[in-house]
Design an enzyme around this catalytic site. Structure first.
Site, short mmCIF file in Angstrom:
data_model
loop_
_atom_site.label_atom_id
_atom_site.label_comp_id
_atom_site.label_asym_id
_atom_site.label_seq_id
_atom_site.Cartn_x
_atom_site.Cartn_y
_atom_site.Cartn_z
N CYS A 174 15.02 25.37 3.75
CA CYS A 174 13.82 25.37 4.58
C CYS A 174 12.91 26.55 4.25
O CYS A 174 13.39 27.66 4.02
CB CYS A 174 14.29 25.48 6.03
SG CYS A 174 12.97 25.85 7.14
N1 LIG Z 1 14.31 20.87 10.97
C1 LIG Z 1 13.29 21.46 10.40
O1 LIG Z 1 13.04 22.64 10.54
C2 LIG Z 1 12.37 20.67 9.52
C3 LIG Z 1 12.76 19.47 9.01
N2 LIG Z 1 11.94 18.78 8.17
C4 LIG Z 1 12.40 17.49 7.67
O2 LIG Z 1 11.49 17.00 6.71
C5 LIG Z 1 11.34 15.60 6.84
C6 LIG Z 1 9.89 15.26 6.98
O3 LIG Z 1 9.48 15.65 8.30
P1 LIG Z 1 8.03 15.27 8.88
O4 LIG Z 1 6.99 15.89 8.02
O5 LIG Z 1 8.00 15.57 10.32
O6 LIG Z 1 8.06 13.68 8.73
P2 LIG Z 1 6.95 12.69 8.29
O7 LIG Z 1 6.41 13.05 6.96
O8 LIG Z 1 7.51 11.33 8.49
O9 LIG Z 1 5.83 12.97 9.37
C7 LIG Z 1 5.95 12.44 10.63
C8 LIG Z 1 4.61 12.42 11.33
O10 LIG Z 1 4.42 13.63 11.99
C9 LIG Z 1 3.25 14.29 11.47
N3 LIG Z 1 3.62 15.70 11.40
C10 LIG Z 1 4.49 16.30 10.59
N4 LIG Z 1 4.57 17.62 10.84
C11 LIG Z 1 3.72 17.82 11.86
C12 LIG Z 1 3.34 18.95 12.58
N5 LIG Z 1 3.84 20.16 12.28
N6 LIG Z 1 2.44 18.82 13.56
C13 LIG Z 1 1.90 17.62 13.84
N7 LIG Z 1 2.22 16.49 13.19
C14 LIG Z 1 3.10 16.60 12.21
C15 LIG Z 1 2.97 13.63 10.17
O11 LIG Z 1 1.61 13.58 9.83
P3 LIG Z 1 0.99 14.56 8.71
O12 LIG Z 1 2.01 14.70 7.60
O13 LIG Z 1 -0.25 13.86 8.28
O14 LIG Z 1 0.74 15.85 9.41
C16 LIG Z 1 3.44 12.23 10.40
O15 LIG Z 1 2.49 11.46 11.05
C17 LIG Z 1 12.22 15.18 8.02
O16 LIG Z 1 13.44 14.72 7.51
C18 LIG Z 1 12.42 16.46 8.78
O17 LIG Z 1 13.65 16.50 9.46
C19 LIG Z 1 10.73 19.26 7.81
C20 LIG Z 1 10.29 20.48 8.25
C21 LIG Z 1 11.06 21.26 9.19
N1 LIG Z 2 12.20 23.33 7.30
C1 LIG Z 2 12.88 22.38 6.65
N2 LIG Z 2 14.06 22.00 7.16
C2 LIG Z 2 14.67 21.03 6.51
C3 LIG Z 2 14.18 20.43 5.37
N3 LIG Z 2 15.02 19.48 4.98
C4 LIG Z 2 16.03 19.49 5.87
N4 LIG Z 2 15.83 20.43 6.78
C5 LIG Z 2 16.68 20.82 7.91
O1 LIG Z 2 17.78 21.59 7.44
C6 LIG Z 2 18.97 21.10 8.01
C7 LIG Z 2 20.20 21.48 7.20
O2 LIG Z 2 20.34 22.88 7.23
P1 LIG Z 2 21.51 23.69 6.47
O3 LIG Z 2 21.26 25.09 6.85
O4 LIG Z 2 22.81 23.18 6.99
O5 LIG Z 2 21.36 23.46 5.01
C8 LIG Z 2 18.70 19.61 8.10
O6 LIG Z 2 19.57 18.92 8.95
C9 LIG Z 2 17.26 19.59 8.58
O7 LIG Z 2 17.13 19.74 9.96
C10 LIG Z 2 12.94 20.87 4.86
O8 LIG Z 2 12.43 20.41 3.82
N5 LIG Z 2 12.33 21.86 5.53
#
Ligand SMILES: NC(=O)C1=CN([C@@H]2O[C@H](COP(=O)(O)OP(=O)(O)OC[C@H]3O[C@@H](n4cnc5c(N)ncnc54)[C@H](OP(=O)(O)O)[C@@H]3O)[C@@H](O)[C@H]2O)C=CC1
Ligand SMILES: Nc1nc2c(ncn2[C@@H]2O[C@H](COP(=O)(O)O)[C@@H](O)[C@H]2O)c(=O)[nH]1
EC number: 1.7.1.7
Length: 323
Positions: A174
């Site tokens: 991340c």
């Molecule tokens: N656990 C974590 O810390 C994180 C996990 N991830 C992982 O990355 C993958 C992609 O995630 P994600 O981008 O949400 O999925 P998507 O690309 O499917 O986006 C989902 C929707 O949410 C919008 N979106 C995404 N981020 C935001 C935001 N910060 N504020 C408002 N709208 C938002 C997107 O639009 P648009 O792209 O146009 O904004 C889209 O419409 C997932 O598997 C997720 O779990 C990603 C980042 C952090």
């Molecule tokens: N900010 C982001 N978080 C992400 C992304 N892809 C996955 N994840 C999150 O990380 C955990 C796994 O964490 P770990 O410390 O056990 O390796 C996963 O379950 C998601 O919630 C990303 O691209 N950006």
């Protein structure tokens, strides 16, 4: 609020009540099923695939399939259920995801578990999707996330989620903290505690687990289950590419919001790294079980409940608030 992370805390042992650690039960219940361990490999493309999902379900472990081959999900549910195995899929929130839910409902293909997998889960987009799933597929156990605050947990629970997933930015792949300045990276364990105090339903601690002892700590601070990426990405069964560098074997692990997942450099919040190759995932799961049995014995109990009330100390504080 007290802020701390996994490395800052040690649990304090109680008198042992078992003759052998093998007496300690590590099973956990979620959505009416009992699983061997309170852990689940992250729903990421370098951590889980269909073959591993089948194998984990057959061996009595929970799994969550990722959502990055969207067209395969309906067939996946069918395939699992034909084998009398539970189906556990991930969904997003875009319009096509509503169509998938409608198709599943029309065909009476009811996944036993659905996880809404979004970076910023405290949002109307996720609340609307929770309501849609609960209307169309009320029997599915619904995990929703990710959130990092009690308000987020309550909002998703009130919308109908059966469990919430906590963790914004603590993952190994991340870069959310660096790119946005936001998240629970660096204080994930305190965030689990903060969210669990508000939760009425199970919490999944997602990201930041670096050792087996961190699993026990997550449970101590209120998690029912831990979602783990990097510790599970280095196995023979892991879908990531195997690479060799300087005579050492590794597997690729990349974030779901990385350019490698997205195929483009837009809104990137994840990176790629190499994790050491570790052989079969079942050796790791066995070691996790043994370590957790040991944790339970130190807690003075016979099952996971003993961990929930052990005392702890905060040894140091690794959060310097910019000093
Ligand atoms: N656990 C974590 O810390 C994180 C996990 N991830 C992982 O990355 C993958 C992609 O995630 P994600 O981008 O949400 O999925 P998507 O690309 O499917 O986006 C989902 C929707 O949410 C919008 N979106 C995404 N981020 C935001 C935001 N910060 N504020 C408002 N709208 C938002 C997107 O639009 P648009 O792209 O146009 O904004 C889209 O419409 C997932 O598997 C997720 O779990 C990603 C980042 C952090
Ligand atoms: N900010 C982001 N978080 C992400 C992304 N892809 C996955 N994840 C999150 O990380 C955990 C796994 O964490 P770990 O410390 O056990 O390796 C996963 O379950 C998601 O919630 C990303 O691209 N950006």
């Amino acid at each position: 609020m007290e802020v701390f992370d996994y490395d800052d805390v040690q649990l304090i042992p109680n008198k042992c009540v078992v003759q052998s650690r093998s007496e300690c039960q590590t099973t956990c219940e979620l959505g009416g099923r009992r699983f061997k361990l309170p852990v689940v490999p992250a729903n990421m493309q370098t951590v889980i695939n269909e073959d591993l999902a089948v194998s984990l379900a057959q061996h009595g472990y929970f799994y969550v399939m990722h959502r990055f081959q969207p067209e395969k999900r309906l067939g996946f549910v069918q395939h699992m259920q034909q084998q009398q195995l539970f189906a556990s899929i991930s969904v997003g929130v875009k319009p096509a995801e509503y169509e998938l839910i409608d198709q599943l409902a029309q065909q009476q293909l009811i996944p036993e578990y659905i996880t809404i997998d979004i970076a910023h889960g405290y949002s109307d987009a996720v609340i609307d999707m929770i309501r849609h799933i609960k209307k169309k597929l009320p029997q599915s156990f619904l995990i929703a996330g990710n959130v990092g605050t009690p308000e987020g947990v309550r909002a998703l629970e009130n919308a109908g989620a059966d469990a919430t997933k906590v963790g914004i930015g603590p993952g190994k792949a991340c870069i959310t903290k660096i790119k946005t300045g936001f998240g629970t990276g660096g204080w994930q364990l305190a965030a689990i505690r903060y969210c669990a105090k508000a939760a009425q339903k199970p919490i999944v601690a997602d990201g930041g687990i670096r050792t087996d002892g961190d699993i026990a700590k997550s449970l101590r601070f209120g998690a029912t289950l831990c979602m783990i990426g990097s510790l599970f990405a280095g196995h023979e069964e892991s879908p990531g590419k195997k690479v060799e560098q300087d005579g050492q074997q590794y597997k690729e692990y990349f974030g779901s919001a990385s350019e490698y997942q997205k195929g483009a450099y837009h809104n990137v919040e994840g990176k790629k790294l190499l994790v050491p190759y570790k052989g079969s995932i079942y050796n790791t799961l066995q070691e996790m079980q043994e370590d957790l049995q040991s944790s339970i014995s130190y807690a003075g109990g016979r099952d996971l409940r003993a961990l929930k009330t052990v005392d702890y100390v905060i040894l140091k504080n690794t959060i310097y608030n910019g000093d």
